[in-house]
Write a protein that holds these residues in place. Sequence first.
Motif, PDB file in Angstrom:
ATOM      1  N   THR A  76       0.839  -1.195   0.000  1.00 21.31           N
ATOM      2  CA  THR A  76       0.000   0.000   0.000  1.00 21.31           C
ATOM      3  C   THR A  76       0.873   1.244   0.000  1.00 21.31           C
ATOM      4  O   THR A  76       1.797   1.365   0.805  1.00 21.31           O
TER       5      THR A  76
ATOM      6  N   THR B 285      -5.545   3.234  -1.372  1.00 17.78           N
ATOM      7  CA  THR B 285      -5.875   2.011  -2.089  1.00 17.78           C
ATOM      8  C   THR B 285      -5.119   0.851  -1.453  1.00 17.78           C
ATOM      9  O   THR B 285      -3.882   0.839  -1.463  1.00 17.78           O
TER      10      THR B 285
ATOM     11  N   GLY C  82      -2.237  -0.855  -3.256  1.00 21.20           N
ATOM     12  CA  GLY C  82      -2.276  -0.164  -4.532  1.00 21.20           C
ATOM     13  C   GLY C  82      -1.759   1.257  -4.405  1.00 21.20           C
ATOM     14  O   GLY C  82      -1.103   1.606  -3.426  1.00 21.20           O
TER      15      GLY C  82
ATOM     16  N   PRO D 232      -5.024  -4.766  -9.602  1.00 19.02           N
ATOM     17  CA  PRO D 232      -5.701  -3.803 -10.453  1.00 19.02           C
ATOM     18  C   PRO D 232      -4.771  -2.649 -10.835  1.00 19.02           C
ATOM     19  O   PRO D 232      -3.699  -2.477 -10.262  1.00 19.02           O
TER      20      PRO D 232
ATOM     21  N   THR E 270      -5.309   3.734  -8.964  1.00 15.20           N
ATOM     22  CA  THR E 270      -6.521   4.509  -8.725  1.00 15.20           C
ATOM     23  C   THR E 270      -6.381   5.885  -9.364  1.00 15.20           C
ATOM     24  O   THR E 270      -5.354   6.553  -9.206  1.00 15.20           O
TER      25      THR E 270
ATOM     26  N   GLY F 191      -9.795  -1.173 -12.265  1.00 12.89           N
ATOM     27  CA  GLY F 191      -9.214  -0.162 -11.390  1.00 12.89           C
ATOM     28  C   GLY F 191     -10.312   0.708 -10.803  1.00 12.89           C
ATOM     29  O   GLY F 191     -11.488   0.620 -11.189  1.00 12.89           O
TER      30      GLY F 191
ATOM     31  N   PHE G 294     -10.882  -0.522  -2.055  1.00 15.85           N
ATOM     32  CA  PHE G 294     -10.337  -1.713  -2.706  1.00 15.85           C
ATOM     33  C   PHE G 294     -11.410  -2.362  -3.566  1.00 15.85           C
ATOM     34  O   PHE G 294     -12.609  -2.139  -3.388  1.00 15.85           O
ATOM     35  N   LEU G 295     -10.950  -3.181  -4.522  1.00 11.71           N
ATOM     36  CA  LEU G 295     -11.819  -3.931  -5.405  1.00 11.71           C
ATOM     37  C   LEU G 295     -11.821  -5.399  -5.008  1.00 11.71           C
ATOM     38  O   LEU G 295     -10.785  -5.961  -4.637  1.00 11.71           O
TER      39      LEU G 295
ATOM     40  N   ASN H 299     -11.936  -9.000  -6.403  1.00 13.40           N
ATOM     41  CA  ASN H 299     -11.741  -9.700  -7.665  1.00 13.40           C
ATOM     42  C   ASN H 299     -11.347 -11.146  -7.390  1.00 13.40           C
ATOM     43  O   ASN H 299     -11.056 -11.510  -6.241  1.00 13.40           O
TER      44      ASN H 299
ATOM     45  N   TRP I 113      -8.684  -9.280  -2.660  1.00 14.96           N
ATOM     46  CA  TRP I 113      -8.917  -7.838  -2.592  1.00 14.96           C
ATOM     47  C   TRP I 113      -7.752  -7.184  -3.309  1.00 14.96           C
ATOM     48  O   TRP I 113      -6.587  -7.356  -2.920  1.00 14.96           O
ATOM     49  N   ASN I 114      -8.072  -6.467  -4.381  1.00 18.39           N
ATOM     50  CA  ASN I 114      -7.026  -5.834  -5.194  1.00 18.39           C
ATOM     51  C   ASN I 114      -5.939  -6.825  -5.595  1.00 18.39           C
ATOM     52  O   ASN I 114      -4.741  -6.558  -5.487  1.00 18.39           O
ATOM     53  N   SER I 115      -6.382  -7.996  -6.056  1.00 21.88           N
ATOM     54  CA  SER I 115      -5.486  -9.059  -6.527  1.00 21.88           C
ATOM     55  C   SER I 115      -4.490  -9.500  -5.461  1.00 21.88           C
ATOM     56  O   SER I 115      -3.381  -9.952  -5.788  1.00 21.88           O
TER      57      SER I 115
END
Length: 449
Positions: free
Chosen positions: A39, A56, A59, A100, A103, A184, A204-205, A207, A231-233
């Motif tokens: 992060t 993120t 990220g 991802p 951001t 993203g 976060f995403l 995936n 979460w966020n790959s």
Amino acid sequence: MLNRRQILGASAALVSTTAWAKTSNMGLPEAAVMATAETQTPIRPTSGPDYTPVVTLNGWTLPHRINNGIKEFHLVAEPVEREVAEGMMAYLWGYNGQSPGPTIEAVEGDRVRIFVTNKLPEHTTVHWHGMILPSGMDGVGGVSQPHIPAGKTYVYEFDLVKSGTFMYHPHSDEMVQMAMGMMGLFIVHPKDPAFMPVDRDFAFLLNAFDIDPGSYVPKVMEMTDFNMWCWNSRIFPGISPLVVSKNDRVRVRVGNLTMTNHPIHMHGYDFEVTCTDGGWVRPEARWPEVSIDIPVGAMRAYEFDAKYEGDWAIHCHKSHHTMNAMGHDIPTFIGVDKKALTQKIRKLQPEYMPMGTNGMADMGEMEMEIPENTIPMMTGWGPHGPIEMGGMFSVVKVREGISADDYSDPGWYENPPGTQAWEWTGDVPDATKAKGAKTQITPKPMKHG
């Protein structure tokens, strides 16, 4: 963070000749690249309205430049190598070195210009999920624009007419490209700094991938069977904690680009749901939760005041989404006596270890051999032993006196004396047991006096 200059000639294909006339004398902005899965400290705004930048998880935020009042960004669609967790790499597709992608952050009212360079082996586009913009900028290949051929650069340019949490992903060979990790976040902050302010803003995403143990590339031919919930790959214990200073107002934004819903549950707090894909939830319409279900292709944001110190779990409440590298044809052996079978197998395979006869908790403690580039189904150690989690799991770490830009892991929380569950060694009262499967009538309380 590394920077590289994308050297592209005048043959680059853009949205139209008009767009090329506007930008040909400017040159492309730097295409920033991130080489780590940690992060990153968010970028504080240096011009325009003030806002708390988003953090993120595992990220980073894409830098931009100002060109005649327009914020310019450069996304590069390309194959990437993503460390899913220590000991496992995945060969994915993403943006600017990661999946991802970075951001994108801007402010309501901004005009943005986003250069998209395609370094994939096939064509692509970018769809700006949930955003209000001209049809020709919507990014649906074959409908609103031509596909972006491999090796070419297109430009998207539009005004940000509303604030909120949005996403970006391809709308070109979408099943394959999203299954390979192309997605993203796009965060648009309110133009009024006094509207919905927070001290910490996490995003976060959700995936997922289908990666066989010992392999590196996701299987993409069907989208219903997955074994890596991320979460966020990233998967636990590779997911960063959400580090919070006590009494902060905290927002958590969660977007779901998997093929199933995810009930995200946070321990220790109740919270208010304050934002959806459609925009901010009016104060009179908000509702309290401790779990919030994130539908497919949607996002939810919730907020809470960090009153209670401690290490508070946050995870998907679909239990199998906190395990990874699972085979789906494994029988259940709970209650089976494997002693005789184990003795026979060990004559041929001395390292054989029977599993699953008492549940799966032993998976969290075992140091068994697994294929290269594979992680255990359950892993991670805390101050009191194995955590027995994986996949969609992290920890909200609330501490006194953390500085505003400090997101480093403060370590494990030490429970004050008298506030931790302990072993009882005295007499135990009789435990009342149900006598049958029929509905029981609750006895009326006895009257005294």
